[in-house]
Design a protein around this motif. Structure first.
Motif, PDB file in Angstrom:
ATOM      1  N   MET A   1       0.843  -1.197   0.000  1.00 52.61           N
ATOM      2  CA  MET A   1       0.000   0.000   0.000  1.00 52.61           C
ATOM      3  C   MET A   1       0.878   1.247   0.000  1.00 52.61           C
ATOM      4  N   LEU A   2       0.457   2.256  -0.758  1.00 47.40           N
ATOM      5  CA  LEU A   2       1.132   3.552  -0.815  1.00 47.40           C
ATOM      6  C   LEU A   2       0.160   4.589  -0.276  1.00 47.40           C
ATOM      7  N   PHE A   3       0.613   5.333   0.737  1.00 43.56           N
ATOM      8  CA  PHE A   3      -0.307   6.197   1.487  1.00 43.56           C
ATOM      9  C   PHE A   3       0.275   7.601   1.627  1.00 43.56           C
ATOM     10  N   LEU A   4      -0.490   8.616   1.186  1.00 38.58           N
ATOM     11  CA  LEU A   4      -0.094  10.019   1.339  1.00 38.58           C
ATOM     12  C   LEU A   4      -1.173  10.736   2.130  1.00 38.58           C
ATOM     13  N   GLN A   5      -0.751  11.432   3.187  1.00 38.21           N
ATOM     14  CA  GLN A   5      -1.700  12.129   4.049  1.00 38.21           C
ATOM     15  C   GLN A   5      -1.310  13.590   4.193  1.00 38.21           C
ATOM     16  N   ASP A   6      -2.207  14.478   3.711  1.00 40.83           N
ATOM     17  CA  ASP A   6      -2.054  15.930   3.857  1.00 40.83           C
ATOM     18  C   ASP A   6      -0.659  16.397   3.409  1.00 40.83           C
ATOM     19  N   VAL A   7      -0.229  15.906   2.261  1.00 38.32           N
ATOM     20  CA  VAL A   7       1.120  16.195   1.770  1.00 38.32           C
ATOM     21  C   VAL A   7       1.161  17.548   1.065  1.00 38.32           C
ATOM     22  N   SER A  61       4.791   3.687   2.627  1.00 31.85           N
ATOM     23  CA  SER A  61       4.552   2.559   1.721  1.00 31.85           C
ATOM     24  C   SER A  61       4.959   1.270   2.420  1.00 31.85           C
ATOM     25  N   ASP A  62       4.312   0.166   2.021  1.00 26.34           N
ATOM     26  CA  ASP A  62       4.596  -1.134   2.624  1.00 26.34           C
ATOM     27  C   ASP A  62       5.966  -1.657   2.217  1.00 26.34           C
ATOM     28  N   SER A  63       6.441  -1.254   1.040  1.00 28.82           N
ATOM     29  CA  SER A  63       7.754  -1.690   0.567  1.00 28.82           C
ATOM     30  C   SER A  63       8.386  -0.566  -0.241  1.00 28.82           C
ATOM     31  N   LYS A  64       9.675  -0.675  -0.478  1.00 29.45           N
ATOM     32  CA  LYS A  64      10.384   0.376  -1.205  1.00 29.45           C
ATOM     33  C   LYS A  64       9.965   0.381  -2.667  1.00 29.45           C
ATOM     34  N   PRO A  65       9.419   1.479  -3.171  1.00 27.53           N
ATOM     35  CA  PRO A  65       9.007   1.528  -4.579  1.00 27.53           C
ATOM     36  C   PRO A  65      10.222   1.549  -5.507  1.00 27.53           C
ATOM     37  N   TYR A  66      10.056   1.018  -6.709  1.00 27.28           N
ATOM     38  CA  TYR A  66      11.070   1.117  -7.754  1.00 27.28           C
ATOM     39  C   TYR A  66      10.655   2.253  -8.679  1.00 27.28           C
ATOM     40  N   TYR A  67      11.597   3.137  -8.988  1.00 26.28           N
ATOM     41  CA  TYR A  67      11.297   4.379  -9.699  1.00 26.28           C
ATOM     42  C   TYR A  67      11.946   4.384 -11.079  1.00 26.28           C
ATOM     43  N   VAL A  68      11.124   4.561 -12.111  1.00 21.91           N
ATOM     44  CA  VAL A  68      11.598   4.720 -13.490  1.00 21.91           C
ATOM     45  C   VAL A  68      11.515   6.209 -13.820  1.00 21.91           C
ATOM     46  N   PRO A  69      12.652   6.923 -13.872  1.00 21.68           N
ATOM     47  CA  PRO A  69      12.606   8.380 -14.056  1.00 21.68           C
ATOM     48  C   PRO A  69      12.306   8.786 -15.487  1.00 21.68           C
ATOM     49  N   GLN A  70      11.874  10.020 -15.642  1.00 20.15           N
ATOM     50  CA  GLN A  70      11.729  10.584 -16.984  1.00 20.15           C
ATOM     51  C   GLN A  70      13.123  10.851 -17.530  1.00 20.15           C
ATOM     52  N   ILE A  71      13.362  10.461 -18.761  1.00 21.22           N
ATOM     53  CA  ILE A  71      14.693  10.601 -19.354  1.00 21.22           C
ATOM     54  C   ILE A  71      14.828  11.991 -19.963  1.00 21.22           C
ATOM     55  N   LEU A 154      12.551  -6.111 -13.718  1.00 18.12           N
ATOM     56  CA  LEU A 154      12.798  -7.549 -13.697  1.00 18.12           C
ATOM     57  C   LEU A 154      13.947  -7.902 -12.753  1.00 18.12           C
ATOM     58  N   ILE A 155      14.917  -7.011 -12.644  1.00 17.80           N
ATOM     59  CA  ILE A 155      16.085  -7.279 -11.797  1.00 17.80           C
ATOM     60  C   ILE A 155      15.718  -7.223 -10.315  1.00 17.80           C
ATOM     61  N   HIS A 156      14.931  -6.215  -9.925  1.00 21.90           N
ATOM     62  CA  HIS A 156      14.647  -5.985  -8.503  1.00 21.90           C
ATOM     63  C   HIS A 156      13.350  -6.627  -8.023  1.00 21.90           C
ATOM     64  N   SER A 157      12.447  -6.980  -8.936  1.00 19.99           N
ATOM     65  CA  SER A 157      11.146  -7.577  -8.591  1.00 19.99           C
ATOM     66  C   SER A 157      10.433  -6.802  -7.477  1.00 19.99           C
ATOM     67  N   PRO A 158      10.207  -5.496  -7.675  1.00 19.28           N
ATOM     68  CA  PRO A 158       9.545  -4.694  -6.640  1.00 19.28           C
ATOM     69  C   PRO A 158       8.043  -4.951  -6.602  1.00 19.28           C
ATOM     70  N   ALA A 159       7.422  -4.638  -5.472  1.00 21.47           N
ATOM     71  CA  ALA A 159       5.963  -4.746  -5.364  1.00 21.47           C
ATOM     72  C   ALA A 159       5.292  -3.492  -5.900  1.00 21.47           C
ATOM     73  N   ILE A 160       5.986  -2.346  -5.783  1.00 17.62           N
ATOM     74  CA  ILE A 160       5.448  -1.049  -6.219  1.00 17.62           C
ATOM     75  C   ILE A 160       6.374  -0.457  -7.274  1.00 17.62           C
ATOM     76  N   VAL A 161       5.816  -0.062  -8.407  1.00 20.10           N
ATOM     77  CA  VAL A 161       6.600   0.543  -9.485  1.00 20.10           C
ATOM     78  C   VAL A 161       6.024   1.916  -9.817  1.00 20.10           C
ATOM     79  N   LEU A 162       6.894   2.926  -9.833  1.00 20.21           N
ATOM     80  CA  LEU A 162       6.518   4.297 -10.180  1.00 20.21           C
ATOM     81  C   LEU A 162       7.211   4.643 -11.492  1.00 20.21           C
TER      82      LEU A 162
END
Length: 542
Positions: A1-7, A61-71, A154-162
């Protein structure tokens, strides 16, 4: 789960970007995050990834998200391994295999002995097996950089992908692979994109705007329908407020005219009555104060309504309604502008195309240059422009006016202000007020005229380029667009699409955005994936 409160998040200079953001994304959710350029989508994604910290509020977040940045731009001299975050493990594995079995190396590896096999499999899947982990990211093409980060899933097998604009720079084959991943994965996904085909896969859309974040329960097509309904209601509100403003101004005028008549009648009575001058002055002052109070009341009322109208207008999406008038090219349709015969180009003594290229471009055509990453699309453009010369064959270009709009908008001088830049294109000697009218038409208000071009977003630079073309005395005979939608939000993509509906010159476009190509009316393709020189006369459908 990814949770943002009053950010909330404010820039280092204190300017507030957004506030009161509440968001809950559950396991296996697939979410699209959209909004205009500058609304803060990429920043919000970085907050979710933990790259930035909110000014206030909580991100969990429940786990560390994996981030694909804008190039975009340089990647700070990172190697491929560093960009993927596997450099320490790879180095430790090499040390261990070389006999340097230390506690430190073993601790870094942990139980991940399959890291080398996994990255090779991921690179093979994304069709970049030739890349070396020690290779600098800045030596790669935009498509290769994006594929490296996608391979990291594929390398990191994350639960959350951004993912931030993941389809930018990808050829159509890689885009299809991306679409299939998004369709089939069980990962929790948050995707920032302007790619409508990609946005139609997730069944939840969040829109980030100056008012906060809003949920739309459906894909992009559903969101688009809902926004159309909202914009119709907004237009109705604007018309109602404009009507109320006209009535308020009419009432103010009538009231003031009636009050002036009463004041004049009272003054004549006072003069006939022969009242003392001091009393007459006192009564006149009282009348003037009464008139001023009435005027202030009406001014406050009309001002409040005018502010409401202005606010409503600023919220209305009028991207598709922006009218951009190009002057027409003076060339007759069918005139041969470019002719390539048996053309090839060599890199390091190796020909780019297996078979020499033969093609022809005539006036009035709308052509897409199609091909995978590395097929030579940009090289062909440079040959057409005369910036490079073929190593085989000949390419003849007519003496015509051509405008090349690349991904970096190099047509714009970043050392100039917005107003100075348009003056450079003012070949028709337009008066100052005429230039400012055109700047406003392209959504550059007075506060932005002195803004340096270097501070403009991708969408703002695109609108400025269109403004430059309109201010110039005559439209170019040919316009070449190189991945024009990569840095644009959906609204600015619609503005760009609308702009070229009225252009009658020749349009040559490099783009992997199938929807954009269809919307601007591409009628022919030069496909560099096929036998070089083969062209298709069919309507562009990938």
């Amino acid at each position: 789960m990814l949770f943002l409160q009053d950010v909330a998040y404010a820039h280092p200079n204190g300017d507030l970007l957004f506030a009161q953001i509440d968001l809950s994304i559950h396991k296996n959710d697939k979410v699209s995050l959209i909004g205009h350029n500058g609304s803060g989508k990429s920043t919000l994604l970085k907050l979710m990834a933990g790259i930035l910290q909110p000014t206030s509020g909580n991100v969990k977040s429940d786990s560390k998200p994996y981030y694909v940045p804008q190039i975009t731009g340089r990647l700070h001299d990172l190697t491929v391994a560093q960009a993927l975050g596997i450099d320490h493990k790879i180095n430790s594995l090499k040390d261990i295999l070389a006999g340097n079995v230390t506690e430190k190396n073993l601790a870094i590896i942990g139980d991940d002995w399959g890291i080398e096999e996994r990255y090779q499999k991921a690179f093979s899947h994304w069709q970049i097996p030739e890349l070396d982990l020690e290779q600098a990211m800045d030596t790669l093409s935009g498509g290769q950089k994006t594929k490296v980060y996608l391979a990291g899933i594929l390398i990191h097998s994350p639960a959350i992908v951004l993912m931030d604009e993941p389809s930018n720079h990808l050829d159509q084959v890689a885009r299809q692979m991306l679409y299939e991943y998004v369709e089939n994965t069980s990962n929790t996904l948050v995707i920032v994109s302007h790619d409508k085909q990609l946005l139609n896969i997730p069944q939840t859309v969040y829109e980030l705007s100056q008012h906060g974040i809003k949920l739309y329960g459906g894909n992009y097509d559903f969101y688009f329908e809902q926004k159309h309904i909202e914009n119709e209601a907004l237009s109705h509100d604007i018309r109602s407020k404009e009507k109320a403003l006209r009535k308020a101004k009419e009432l103010e005028k009538e009231t003031m005219e009636r009050q002036q008549k009463l004041d004049a009648r009272g003054k004549r009575k006072q003069e006939k009555a022969g009242l003392p001058r001091i009393l007459m002055n006192s009564m006149r002052n009282d009348a003037e104060k009464s008139t001023a109070r009435i005027k202030d009341i009406h001014t406050e009322k009309t001002g409040a309504i005018a502010r409401e109208v202005s606010q409503l207008r600023s919220e209305r999406l009028d991207a598709g309604k922006m009218k951009i008038d190009f002057d027409h090219s003076g060339l007759h349709k069918g005139k041969i502008l470019v002719k390539a015969e048996q053309v090839n180009f060599s890199y390091l003594e190796r020909n780019l195309w297996t078979t020499p290229l033969n093609c022809q471009i005539t006036s009035g055509e709308r052509i897409a240059i199609k091909g995978r990453n590395g097929s030579g699309k940009t090289t062909l453009i440079k040959l057409i422009l005369g910036q490079s010369q073929p190593t085989e064959g000949a390419i003849d270009s007519a003496n015509i006016k051509t405008i090349y709009i690349d991904q970096e908008y190099s047509l714009i001088d970043n050392s100039l202000t917005v107003y100075q830049q348009v003056q450079h294109f003012n070949s028709g000697a337009l008066q100052e007020h005429e230039i400012k009218i055109r700047l406003n038409r392209y959504l550059f208000g007075q506060t932005e005229w002195t803004k340096p071009c270097s501070a403009l977003s991708g969408g703002e630079k695109m609108r400025l380029v269109l403004c430059l073309l309109a201010i110039a005395n005559q439209a170019p005979d040919m316009i070449i667009l190189d991945e024009p939608t990569n840095n644009l939000d959906i609204q600015n993509t619609e503005i760009l699409t609308n702009a070229f509906h009225g252009y009658e010159g020749t349009l040559l476009v490099i783009s992997h955005d199938v929807i954009f190509l269809n919307e601007i009316g591409i009628t022919r393709t030069i496909d560099l994936d096929l036998t070089a020189g083969h062209t298709s006369m069919d309507q562009y459908v990938d």
